[in-house]
Design an enzyme around this catalytic site. Structure first.
Site, PDB file in Angstrom:
ATOM      1  N   SER A  13       0.815  -1.217   0.000  1.00 17.04           N
ATOM      2  CA  SER A  13       0.000   0.000   0.000  1.00 17.04           C
ATOM      3  C   SER A  13       0.845   1.263   0.000  1.00 17.04           C
ATOM      4  CB  SER A  13      -0.948   0.002   1.204  1.00 17.04           C
ATOM      5  OG  SER A  13      -0.228  -0.099   2.421  1.00 17.04           O
ATOM      6  N   ASP A  55      -4.225 -10.346   3.576  1.00 19.58           N
ATOM      7  CA  ASP A  55      -3.980 -10.060   4.986  1.00 19.58           C
ATOM      8  C   ASP A  55      -3.114 -11.185   5.521  1.00 19.58           C
ATOM      9  OD1 ASP A  55      -4.008  -9.699   7.727  1.00 19.58           O
ATOM     10  OD2 ASP A  55      -6.173  -9.365   7.861  1.00 19.58           O
ATOM     11  N   SER A 133      13.825  -7.604   6.363  1.00 15.80           N
ATOM     12  CA  SER A 133      14.156  -7.586   7.780  1.00 15.80           C
ATOM     13  C   SER A 133      14.377  -6.136   8.188  1.00 15.80           C
ATOM     14  CB  SER A 133      15.394  -8.458   8.033  1.00 15.80           C
ATOM     15  OG  SER A 133      15.779  -8.442   9.381  1.00 15.80           O
ATOM     16  N   TYR A 147       9.194  -5.063  18.323  1.00 14.65           N
ATOM     17  CA  TYR A 147       9.552  -5.007  16.903  1.00 14.65           C
ATOM     18  C   TYR A 147      10.896  -5.676  16.641  1.00 14.65           C
ATOM     19  CZ  TYR A 147      11.076  -3.065  12.434  1.00 14.65           C
ATOM     20  OH  TYR A 147      11.560  -2.914  11.152  1.00 14.65           O
ATOM     21  N   LYS A 151      12.147  -9.079  14.215  1.00 16.05           N
ATOM     22  CA  LYS A 151      13.164  -9.060  13.169  1.00 16.05           C
ATOM     23  C   LYS A 151      14.299 -10.044  13.472  1.00 16.05           C
ATOM     24  CE  LYS A 151      10.986  -6.268  10.550  1.00 16.05           C
ATOM     25  NZ  LYS A 151      10.381  -6.788   9.304  1.00 16.05           N
ATOM     26  N   THR A 182       9.598   6.694   5.058  1.00 10.01           N
ATOM     27  CA  THR A 182       8.239   6.229   4.777  1.00 10.01           C
ATOM     28  C   THR A 182       7.358   6.682   5.931  1.00 10.01           C
ATOM     29  OG1 THR A 182       8.503   4.134   5.966  1.00 10.01           O
ATOM     30  CG2 THR A 182       9.212   4.174   3.662  1.00 10.01           C
TER      31      THR A 182
END
Length: 281
Positions: A13, A55, A133, A147, A151, A182
């Site tokens: 997206s 999803d 990653s 988070y 990873k 981003t």
């Protein structure tokens, strides 16, 4: 040009996924770009991508997406596992459901996508899997434990997978982006739980520090745009031999090298120059 490939990409997206789908489509590959909301993929459809909902926390959605590609093209030549986000916050403050959702998206969905695409790759005797990653698989920042844990898990699973599928002609590559401009920082900040003392100020500091690093801190100058990651992905799926790990942007190389040179205590002292540990006072 290299032989065109049929590529399935998750999380298209915005950001890295969007840039990767666009780059590969422009290079002549058949790109199946996916996201949870198909309306977010309109620009990629206009650019020539096949678009569909996917999803990575839903088994039926993942299975349908892979089946659709295999039925149309015979196999998935390359899988790019990009879907993911950052659940921020002090470990004690993260709700169990939020922690599960983090792993469902960043780890379990990634593994399931590999499992679903591997049979068609094995049948044709070739394939590429690129797992996005992070430089955060080499060190940990406070407030990012959930988070970073995902990873680290992606790295371990990918290392095992690379060995296990090499005999079938399938290559597995880990791409470790550094600071990429981003919506990542905004998403990470929005995911912070609302918490009382003693973590309230700490969580606010994490949100503020994350935004500053990406937007105006000295490391921001060592970051890059999503397309630099897209270029790395393109090379990973078209190279004669799949690279094992690719670090993207100087920030990834600098911080990873810095952590490697520091002892654990030295790293903790460095972090205290950026964050104030929560305390009872």
């Amino acid at each position: 040009m290299n032989t065109p490939r049929t590529v399935l990409i998750t999380g298209c997206s915005t950001g890295i996924g969007h840039a990767t789908a666009l780059r590969l489509a422009c290079a002549g590959h058949t790109v199946h770009a996916t996201a949870r909301r198909i309306d977010s993929l309109a620009a990629l459809e206009e650019a020539g991508c096949h678009v569909s909902e996917l999803d990575v926390t839903d088994e039926a959605s993942m299975s349908a997406a892979v089946t659709r590609v295999v039925e149309q093209h015979g196999a998935v030549d390359a899988l790019v596992n990009n879907a993911g986000y950052s659940q921020s916050g002090a470990v004690e403050t993260i709700e169990p459901d939020d922690l599960r959702r983090q792993f469902e998206t960043n780890v379990f969905g990634l593994v399931r996508m590999c499992q679903l695409t591997l049979p068609s790759m094995r049948a044709q005797g070739s394939g590429r899997i690129v797992n996005i990653s992070s430089m955060g698989a080499n060190f940990v920042f406070p407030g990012g434990g959930a988070y970073h844990a995902t990873k680290y898990a992606v790295e371990a699973l990918s290392d095992a997978l690379r060995f296990e599928v090499s005999g079938f002609g399938i290559g597995v590559t880990l791409v470790q982006p550094g600071l990429i401009r981003t919506g990542f920082a905004a998403t990470a900040g929005a995911s912070l739980p609302s918490t009382p003392a003693p973590y309230e100020e700490f969580n606010r500091t994490v949100a503020r520090a994350t935004a500053e690093v990406y937007e105006k801190g000295p490391l921001a100058r060592l970051g890059g745009e999503p397309d630099v990651v897209a270029r790395a992905v393109e090379k990973a799926i078209t190279a004669r031999r799949a690279p094992v790990r690719v670090r993207v942007t100087p920030s990834a190389s600098v911080l990873t090298a810095q952590r490697r040179l520091m002892s654990d205590r030295m790293w903790d002292r460095f972090l205290r120059t950026q964050f104030t540990p929560p305390s009872a006072s």
